[in-house]
Design a protein around this motif. Structure first.
Motif, PDB file in Angstrom:
ATOM      1  N   MET A  55     104.165  33.657  35.351  1.00 48.77           N
ATOM      2  CA  MET A  55     102.801  33.177  35.541  1.00 48.77           C
ATOM      3  C   MET A  55     102.808  31.695  35.926  1.00 48.77           C
ATOM      4  N   ARG A  56     103.582  30.882  35.166  1.00 47.54           N
ATOM      5  CA  ARG A  56     103.598  29.454  35.460  1.00 47.54           C
ATOM      6  C   ARG A  56     104.183  29.199  36.850  1.00 47.54           C
ATOM      7  N   ASN A  57     105.235  29.969  37.164  1.00 44.72           N
ATOM      8  CA  ASN A  57     105.837  29.839  38.493  1.00 44.72           C
ATOM      9  C   ASN A  57     104.824  30.143  39.587  1.00 44.72           C
ATOM     10  N   TYR A  58     104.039  31.169  39.325  1.00 42.88           N
ATOM     11  CA  TYR A  58     103.050  31.587  40.312  1.00 42.88           C
ATOM     12  C   TYR A  58     102.043  30.469  40.552  1.00 42.88           C
ATOM     13  N   VAL A  59     101.543  29.883  39.469  1.00 40.29           N
ATOM     14  CA  VAL A  59     100.561  28.804  39.596  1.00 40.29           C
ATOM     15  C   VAL A  59     101.180  27.628  40.343  1.00 40.29           C
TER      16      VAL A  59
ATOM     17  N   LYS B   6     103.631  27.696  42.448  1.00 43.37           N
ATOM     18  CA  LYS B   6     103.813  28.043  43.848  1.00 43.37           C
ATOM     19  C   LYS B   6     102.498  27.899  44.606  1.00 43.37           C
ATOM     20  N   ARG B   7     101.458  28.424  43.965  1.00 40.01           N
ATOM     21  CA  ARG B   7     100.139  28.344  44.605  1.00 40.01           C
ATOM     22  C   ARG B   7      99.707  26.892  44.785  1.00 40.01           C
ATOM     23  N   LEU B   8     100.027  26.052  43.792  1.00 42.64           N
ATOM     24  CA  LEU B   8      99.659  24.636  43.906  1.00 42.64           C
ATOM     25  C   LEU B   8     100.400  23.976  45.066  1.00 42.64           C
ATOM     26  N   LEU B   9     101.682  24.361  45.237  1.00 45.03           N
ATOM     27  CA  LEU B   9     102.462  23.810  46.341  1.00 45.03           C
ATOM     28  C   LEU B   9     101.878  24.226  47.692  1.00 45.03           C
TER      29      LEU B   9
ATOM     30  N   VAL C 161      89.663  24.611  48.305  1.00 48.78           N
ATOM     31  CA  VAL C 161      90.975  25.241  48.089  1.00 48.78           C
ATOM     32  C   VAL C 161      91.246  25.430  46.595  1.00 48.78           C
ATOM     33  N   ILE C 162      90.779  24.482  45.795  1.00 48.77           N
ATOM     34  CA  ILE C 162      90.985  24.630  44.352  1.00 48.77           C
ATOM     35  C   ILE C 162      90.203  25.829  43.819  1.00 48.77           C
ATOM     36  N   SER C 163      88.970  25.998  44.286  1.00 51.10           N
ATOM     37  CA  SER C 163      88.187  27.119  43.778  1.00 51.10           C
ATOM     38  C   SER C 163      88.764  28.443  44.257  1.00 51.10           C
ATOM     39  N   ASN C 164      89.380  28.426  45.434  1.00 51.17           N
ATOM     40  CA  ASN C 164      90.086  29.610  45.901  1.00 51.17           C
ATOM     41  C   ASN C 164      91.183  30.026  44.943  1.00 51.17           C
TER      42      ASN C 164
ATOM     43  N   LEU D 126      91.423  29.112  41.866  1.00 47.94           N
ATOM     44  CA  LEU D 126      90.777  29.462  40.604  1.00 47.94           C
ATOM     45  C   LEU D 126      90.292  30.919  40.635  1.00 47.94           C
ATOM     46  N   ALA D 127      89.730  31.311  41.783  1.00 45.10           N
ATOM     47  CA  ALA D 127      89.226  32.682  41.930  1.00 45.10           C
ATOM     48  C   ALA D 127      90.351  33.678  41.719  1.00 45.10           C
ATOM     49  N   ASP D 128      91.500  33.401  42.339  1.00 42.51           N
ATOM     50  CA  ASP D 128      92.636  34.320  42.203  1.00 42.51           C
ATOM     51  C   ASP D 128      93.124  34.388  40.764  1.00 42.51           C
ATOM     52  N   LEU D 129      93.190  33.238  40.113  1.00 38.18           N
ATOM     53  CA  LEU D 129      93.690  33.226  38.741  1.00 38.18           C
ATOM     54  C   LEU D 129      92.710  33.929  37.802  1.00 38.18           C
ATOM     55  N   LEU D 130      91.413  33.648  37.991  1.00 40.87           N
ATOM     56  CA  LEU D 130      90.406  34.279  37.140  1.00 40.87           C
ATOM     57  C   LEU D 130      90.385  35.782  37.339  1.00 40.87           C
TER      58      LEU D 130
END
Lengths: 318, 328
Positions: free
Chosen positions: A1-5, A7-10, A298-301, A303-307
């Motif tokens: 999960m942390r890796n995924y976040v 990666k998405r942040l990168l 982009v941040i809300s995008n 956020l949408a995926d994580l939520l």
């Protein structure tokens, strides 16, 4: 999960770089700038101002200066206000934000309730009646709706102030101030809510109708559960899932202001400032603001995926 | 045959609305299920099997259809005349149902445990902890190990066969006296089908449940049924004890169904099929609805509806071929 976040942040970095290039070059390639818009300037004065604001530098160089400043949290310098863009935004964005937030909460609450009720009572009187009302509200232009509300609720009945954010000449503090602002907020919030509610109501109604036909809703009924439990626990949860994405996209809209509605109610929000900046070619302000909205988007995008993962076990990451 | 009927359906008429008018999906159907008996409802798609089951459960969607006439007596009480709340309290408790598609019949966003325990909590007034205990026992009972793990997993993490076991666990969670199974094995692959049928049969015997099994698979019928009811175009056309019906089918449609069943070790060039199609249920004239496809069709078949006639002990058929007083 942390890796995924992580990666998405990168991934956000190239997206934002692309956005910044688009924003910067679109504005800088437009002929004319703030200095040109004043016809009374002498050529020498113009050259002086060009040098002062850096307009004489090549575009590429200016881009990197702008980016460099962005990275330090400096959005540039508003020519019109002669103050840093961050300060200008900070002054006006919150008044827009509170109106947008209030109308967002109201819109979603009402839309979910109406959507569920008209789906469970499809083709009933309530359903048709609400459908007409909702479409009427949605189809009315905001300036017209705003003026009607001002005419009836503010002028004739005198229930609410007709415009502005605080009572003119008042010097309220603490709770009295909050109350005063809230009173001024009611009409603009009402207009924004009425405009936004139509589409969302239909969206929830359709989603709900879709879900109610599903096999698992029939199973829930077959179990002998109360109708309330069937609708709100089994059906609504599934109908709300796709709305999470929609909800996250509302985040940038919270900060982007409502140009027309703010004008009508004389609300000192960012929408009005934005329009003004266009007319005087205050490009640093526009670029800074657009970049800020791009970042929020982009941040809300993300956020949408994580939520979505939190809400829907089927896409939850292991 | 001293046992009391647990479910008795009298002259049930269930209609669905369509553009062309009302469709009699269940047309004047009467049947009964005795305690501990397994009754199989057989017929082609769209012959009213599922509609009959949904009528009993009170789950006909009011926007698409309604039960227009008849009685559904469950232990003497007419379910159709019952208040909605009272019916809801019986549903899932005294009679329960499992469905054809286990994959879509469970809520994708709730855990298996939640879905098993919620009906226990609703009907039995147990605490969450007791309900969980019961839930774990049920998961074990339907033949899935790793109860704790299953309890906290979501439907998409399990296979179709496991999900159908979970559906069965939910259905039997409050010890129902009647279990309605609507094509419980149709969506599963063959090896799993046999396991699920075994499970249903064992549970039925252990708990002395009655079962109404809806299927179009005659292999399933032969394996589990005590009594078979054959439906065609919304009507019952033949019914009888399973051995009798298989050995001595009377109605041309039943004969056709049995002839169309593939038999192991008998390789035939072509499987037998009944020619023609199920008639459109909208504007049926008084006639035997099977007459258009029937090889023995007589003039009376196209003008008058055949009555139900007892051929032998509890073997009834609705066909003009067996009415002596009719001159051919």
């Amino acid at each position: 999960m942390r890796n995924y976040v992580l990666k998405r942040l990168l991934y956000l970095i190239p997206t934002l770089i692309g956005a910044s290039m688009l924003i910067f070059f679109l504005y800088s390639l437009v002929p004319g700038n703030f200095v040109d818009s004043d016809p009374n300037l002498t050529t020498e004065r113009k050259a002086e101002l060009y040098a002062l604001y850096g307009f004489d530098q090549p575009d590429i160089e200016r881009y990197f200066i702008w980016i460099g400043n962005l990275l330090q949290g400096d959005l540039g310098y508003s020519l019109q206000f002669q103050r840093p863009v961050t300060e200008v935004l900070g002054n006006y964005i919150w008044s827009s934000f509170f109106v947008a937030l209030a109308s967002l909460i109201l819109t979603w609450l009402i839309a979910v309730i109406i959507g569920v009720v008209s789906a469970t009572k499809q083709y009933s009187f309530f359903d048709s009646f609400i459908t007409i009302i909702v479409f009427a509200a949605m189809a009315t232009p905001s300036f017209f709706l705003g003026l009607i509300l001002i005419k009836f609720l503010a002028v004739d009945l005198g229930w609410f102030p007709a415009g502005g954010m605080i009572t003119t000449g008042s010097n309220l503090t603490g709770w009295d101030y909050v109350k005063d602002v809230a009173e001024h907020m009611i009409l603009p919030v009402l207009v924004l809510t009425m405009l936004g509610i139509g589409g969302l109501t239909r969206y929830f109604r359709t989603n709900m109708l879709e879900v109610i036909k599903q096999d698992f809703v029939r199973t829930a009924r077959a179990k002998g559960l109360k109708e309330r439990v069937v609708i709100y626990k089994h059906a609504l949860r599934n109908a709300l899932l796709p709305a999470i994405t929609l909800f996250a996209f509302e985040l940038p809209a919270l900060f982007s202001g409502a140009i027309i509605t703010e004008q009508i109610f004389n609300w000192p929000g960012i929408g009005a400032i934005y329009m003004q900046a266009f007319t005087v070619r205050d490009y640093p302000l526009l670029m800074g603001f657009t970049m800020f909205i791009a970042l929020l988007t982009v941040i809300s995008n993300l956020l949408a995926d994580l939520l979505y993962g939190v809400a829907d076990p089927r896409v939850r990451l292991k | 045959m001293a046992k009391e009927p647990i479910l008795q359906i009298n002259q049930l008429l269930t209609q669905f609305y369509s553009d062309g008018g009302k469709v009699n999906a269940v047309n004047n159907v009467s049947l009964e299920i005795r305690e501990g008996q397994t009754v199989c409802l057989v017929g082609e798609s769209g012959c009213g099997k599922s509609a009959t089951a949904m009528s009993v459960m009170g789950l006909i969607d009011p926007s698409s259809g309604q039960v227009s006439n008849g009685e559904v007596l469950f232990e003497g009480q007419d379910l159709l005349k019952m208040k909605k709340g009272d019916l809801r309290r019986l549903r899932g408790k005294d009679f329960a149902m499992i469905f054809q598609e286990p994959m879509s019949s469970l809520n994708p966003v709730l855990t298996i445990g939640e879905q098993i325990t919620e009906s226990i909590i609703e009907h039995e007034l147990l605490s969450k902890k007791e309900a969980k205990q019961r839930g774990l026992e049920l998961i074990n009972l339907v033949g899935i190990g790793r109860g704790e793990e299953i309890f906290s997993s979501y439907p998409h993490q399990l296979s179709g066969g496991m999900l159908q076991r979970i559906m069965i666990a939910i259905a039997i969670s409050c010890n129902p006296r009647l279990l309605i199974a609507d094509e419980p094995t149709t969506a599963l692959d063959v090896t799993i089908q046999a396991q699920i049928l075994d499970l249903l049969r064992n549970l039925k015997e252990e708990r002395n449940m009655s079962m109404l099994l809806i299927t179009h698979d005659l292999g399933v019928v032969a394996e589990v049924a005590d009594y078979v009811i054959v439906m065609y175009a919304g009507k019952i056309i033949e019914q009888g004890p399973v051995v009798e019906l298989f050995k001595n089918p009377k109605h041309p449609y039943t004969k056709g169904l049995l002839a169309a069943k593939p038999v192991i070790n008998q390789r035939r060039e072509k499987l037998y099929t009944i020619p023609g199609q199920v008639p459109n249920l909208i504007d049926l004239q008084p006639s035997c609805y099977f007459s258009e496809r029937c090889e023995h069709c007589m003039s009376i078949c196209t003008t008058k509806q055949p009555p139900m006639k007892q051929i032998r002990d509890s073997h009834d058929v609705a066909c003009w071929l067996y009415e002596e007083e009719v001159s051919v």
